[in-house]
Design a protein around this motif. Structure first.
Motif, short mmCIF file in Angstrom:
data_model
loop_
_atom_site.label_atom_id
_atom_site.label_comp_id
_atom_site.label_asym_id
_atom_site.label_seq_id
_atom_site.Cartn_x
_atom_site.Cartn_y
_atom_site.Cartn_z
N LEU A 137 33.71 21.76 43.77
CA LEU A 137 32.82 22.91 43.59
C LEU A 137 33.86 23.98 42.78
O LEU A 137 33.36 24.62 41.78
N GLU A 190 31.05 28.72 35.99
CA GLU A 190 29.56 29.23 36.07
C GLU A 190 29.14 29.00 34.53
O GLU A 190 29.64 29.37 33.50
N ARG A 224 26.84 24.46 37.19
CA ARG A 224 27.02 25.47 38.38
C ARG A 224 26.17 27.06 37.63
O ARG A 224 26.95 27.26 36.51
N VAL A 237 24.05 24.27 42.06
CA VAL A 237 24.79 23.46 41.09
C VAL A 237 23.61 22.27 40.85
O VAL A 237 22.82 21.87 41.75
N VAL A 279 31.05 18.53 45.44
CA VAL A 279 29.81 18.14 44.82
C VAL A 279 29.47 16.85 45.04
O VAL A 279 30.18 15.90 44.36
#
Length: 105
Positions: free
Chosen positions: A9, A14, A31, A36, A97
């Motif tokens: 992650l 972003e 993300r 996500v 993730v």
């Protein structure tokens, strides 16, 4: 469903797509807006990588012809694309993730 670690992650910036391959399937991880998303990385209109496009309003735009796809559903938001692209379930466990590209029968 079988989940596979796709990335950390902390590695995901972003609104910046990241291409990964899971079981031979190209996937774009995004993300954005506190979540996500995992969407197939190949545009259904032009067969190019979506991870090279831009993210805005929970959509990813194909850099070649401007087709935009909803990250939640994979449905195109307008022309020229008319076919959706697959989206995949995502789980976050700690900094991992996890994505499932398999379908239950």
């Amino acid at each position: 469903m079988s989940y596979v670690r796709a990335a950390a992650l902390s590695e995901l910036e972003e609104d910046t797509p990241r291409r990964v391959e899971i079981d031979g399937i190209p996937v774009s991880l995004v993300r954005t807006e506190g979540e996500v998303f995992a969407i197939n990385d190949i545009c259904s209109h032009a067969n190019v990588s979506l991870s090279e496009g831009e993210v805005e309003d929970c959509s990813i735009e194909c850099w070649l012809h401007g087709s935009s796809f909803d990250l939640r559903t994979g449905k195109p938001n307008g022309l020229p694309a008319t076919r959706p692209v697959p989206v995949y379930p995502v789980k976050i466990e700690g900094d991992d993730v996890l994505v499932s590209v398999t379908q239950e029968s």
